[in-house]
Design a protein around this motif. Sequence first.
Motif, short mmCIF file in Angstrom:
data_model
loop_
_atom_site.label_atom_id
_atom_site.label_comp_id
_atom_site.label_asym_id
_atom_site.label_seq_id
_atom_site.Cartn_x
_atom_site.Cartn_y
_atom_site.Cartn_z
N ARG A 10 0.86 -1.18 0.00
CA ARG A 10 0.00 0.00 0.00
C ARG A 10 0.89 1.23 0.00
O ARG A 10 1.85 1.32 0.77
N TYR A 11 0.59 2.17 -0.87
CA TYR A 11 1.26 3.47 -0.85
C TYR A 11 0.25 4.48 -0.34
O TYR A 11 -0.84 4.58 -0.90
N GLY A 12 0.60 5.20 0.70
CA GLY A 12 -0.34 6.19 1.25
C GLY A 12 -1.54 5.47 1.84
O GLY A 12 -1.45 4.30 2.24
N HIS A 14 -4.72 4.89 0.44
CA HIS A 14 -5.70 4.15 -0.36
C HIS A 14 -5.14 3.38 -1.53
O HIS A 14 -5.80 2.49 -2.04
N LEU A 15 -3.91 3.73 -1.97
CA LEU A 15 -3.43 3.10 -3.20
C LEU A 15 -2.77 1.74 -2.91
O LEU A 15 -1.75 1.68 -2.23
N TYR A 16 -3.38 0.69 -3.43
CA TYR A 16 -2.80 -0.64 -3.30
C TYR A 16 -2.09 -0.99 -4.60
O TYR A 16 -2.75 -1.27 -5.59
N ALA A 17 -0.76 -0.94 -4.57
CA ALA A 17 0.00 -1.29 -5.78
C ALA A 17 -0.02 -2.80 -5.99
O ALA A 17 0.04 -3.28 -7.12
N LEU A 18 -0.08 -3.58 -4.90
CA LEU A 18 -0.23 -5.04 -4.99
C LEU A 18 -1.29 -5.45 -3.98
O LEU A 18 -1.29 -4.99 -2.84
N GLY A 34 2.51 -6.65 -17.82
CA GLY A 34 1.37 -5.83 -17.42
C GLY A 34 1.59 -4.41 -17.87
O GLY A 34 2.72 -4.00 -18.12
N ARG A 35 0.49 -3.64 -17.96
CA ARG A 35 0.63 -2.29 -18.51
C ARG A 35 1.21 -1.33 -17.46
O ARG A 35 1.47 -1.74 -16.32
N ASN A 36 1.40 -0.08 -17.83
CA ASN A 36 1.96 0.92 -16.91
C ASN A 36 1.16 0.96 -15.61
O ASN A 36 -0.06 1.00 -15.64
N GLY A 37 1.88 0.95 -14.51
CA GLY A 37 1.22 1.07 -13.21
C GLY A 37 0.60 -0.21 -12.69
O GLY A 37 -0.05 -0.22 -11.64
N ALA A 38 0.82 -1.34 -13.38
CA ALA A 38 0.21 -2.61 -12.97
C ALA A 38 0.73 -3.10 -11.62
O ALA A 38 0.02 -3.78 -10.87
N GLY A 39 1.99 -2.76 -11.32
CA GLY A 39 2.60 -3.23 -10.08
C GLY A 39 3.86 -4.05 -10.29
O GLY A 39 4.41 -4.63 -9.34
N LYS A 40 4.36 -4.09 -11.52
CA LYS A 40 5.52 -4.93 -11.85
C LYS A 40 6.78 -4.52 -11.06
O LYS A 40 7.43 -5.35 -10.44
N THR A 41 7.10 -3.23 -11.13
CA THR A 41 8.31 -2.75 -10.45
C THR A 41 8.17 -2.92 -8.94
O THR A 41 9.13 -3.32 -8.27
N THR A 42 6.99 -2.66 -8.43
CA THR A 42 6.77 -2.84 -6.98
C THR A 42 7.06 -4.28 -6.59
O THR A 42 7.77 -4.54 -5.61
N LEU A 43 6.58 -5.23 -7.38
CA LEU A 43 6.81 -6.64 -7.08
C LEU A 43 8.30 -6.99 -7.15
O LEU A 43 8.85 -7.62 -6.24
N PRO A 80 17.56 -2.47 -12.02
CA PRO A 80 16.32 -1.72 -11.92
C PRO A 80 15.88 -1.10 -13.25
O PRO A 80 16.69 -0.94 -14.17
N GLN A 81 14.58 -0.78 -13.31
CA GLN A 81 14.01 -0.11 -14.48
C GLN A 81 14.77 1.20 -14.74
O GLN A 81 15.08 1.92 -13.80
N GLU A 82 15.03 1.49 -15.98
CA GLU A 82 15.70 2.73 -16.37
C GLU A 82 17.03 2.98 -15.65
O GLU A 82 17.36 4.10 -15.27
N ASP A 157 14.24 -5.46 -14.73
CA ASP A 157 12.98 -4.72 -14.83
C ASP A 157 12.96 -3.93 -16.14
O ASP A 157 13.69 -2.96 -16.29
N GLU A 158 12.13 -4.37 -17.07
CA GLU A 158 12.00 -3.76 -18.40
C GLU A 158 13.34 -3.55 -19.10
O GLU A 158 13.74 -2.42 -19.40
N PRO A 159 14.04 -4.66 -19.38
CA PRO A 159 15.36 -4.53 -19.99
C PRO A 159 15.35 -3.96 -21.40
O PRO A 159 16.40 -3.52 -21.87
N THR A 186 8.10 -6.80 -18.52
CA THR A 186 8.01 -6.23 -19.86
C THR A 186 6.59 -5.78 -20.15
O THR A 186 5.65 -6.17 -19.46
N HIS A 187 6.45 -4.95 -21.19
CA HIS A 187 5.13 -4.63 -21.74
C HIS A 187 4.89 -5.43 -23.01
O HIS A 187 3.82 -5.32 -23.60
N TYR A 188 5.91 -6.16 -23.45
CA TYR A 188 5.84 -6.74 -24.79
C TYR A 188 5.59 -8.24 -24.76
O TYR A 188 6.36 -9.00 -24.18
#
Length: 279
Positions: A10-12, A14-18, A34-43, A80-82, A157-159, A186-188
């Motif tokens: 949970r971030y803050g 109300h937001l449940y990333a997972l 999964g698409r942007n914001g799905a929770g991949k990086t958090t996992l 890590p991503q980026e 993460d998103e190589p 990945t998104h692909y």
Amino acid sequence: MIEIKGITKRYGKHLYALKGINASLKERVTTVIGRNGAGKTTLVRILSTQLLPTSGTATIEGYDIIKDTKKVRNLISSIPQESQLIGILSPLEQMQLYLMAKGFSAQQAKAESKEALDQLELYDFRNAPSDTLSGGMKRKVFVAMALAAKSPVIFLDEPTTGLDPLSRIEVWSAIKRLTSKIILTTHYMEEAQELSNEVVVIDQGNIMTHGTIQHLLSTFNGKMRAEKLDGEEYDIKIANVAIKYIEKDKVDEFISKGYDIKRINLDDIFLSKGVMLES
Ligand SMILES: Nc1ncnc2c1ncn2[C@@H]1O[C@H](COP(=O)(O)OP(=O)(O)OP(=O)(O)O)[C@@H](O)[C@H]1O
Ligand SMILES: [Mg+2]
């Protein structure tokens, strides 16, 4: 093996990333898609001990990510991503720094770095300032780091996000040289198909579907995809395109109704779950 046990983040307020996810990742290469914001990086950040979950835990090769953090860290490398290279340092210098931070001696770090750079066809660029490398080469340097570290478990993460198709293929072939257990995001869909035997599809913090690619495709049981702009019959509709999954003996009927007929591929695994990705 990686066992994910009821992980919530949970971030803050109300937001449940997972949202309490469970999964056993048994295959050597697993793609989290999964698409942007799905929770991949958090996992990935939670599994690689960079972020604590709000609740739940996971084990990697039997070690608990929360209780046995040190042991887990000795087992893994995480890109890590980026991730950015430091522009004025060369690939060789940065790889040596990375390996020495992981406990390699200076000499060992240099030898392992050179070998990995050679394997990924980066050896001629080993002493060039990283600023002068192309985007694809920079990503390959990170894969080289993971290769040189010889960690049994590697997170990527998103190589390949943002790479042109040719550079993506180069990074894929670099990833294929890794023999460790790999978790990549990945998104692909083509990337999942190219590199992994197991996919976990996440959307809005939940696992939508999980299994081997072969198994996920087999759930369509010989059906075909019929699609038509503004078609009247459909199972799902995306941007006015009607998509209907039909038995093979209905193919002629749907052709006469103006539908295009396509073979089932990985796209359908996501589409049928209502998850749309970029491709
Ligand atoms: N540090 C943070 N503070 C608050 N919210 C965050 C934080 N990190 C991530 N989030 C939110 O958690 C959700 C999941 O983010 P995450 O980065 O895991 O997604 P992702 O699947 O990796 O997306 P992308 O494909 O864009 O990288 C998003 O809604 C994001 O805005
Ligand atoms: Mg991400």
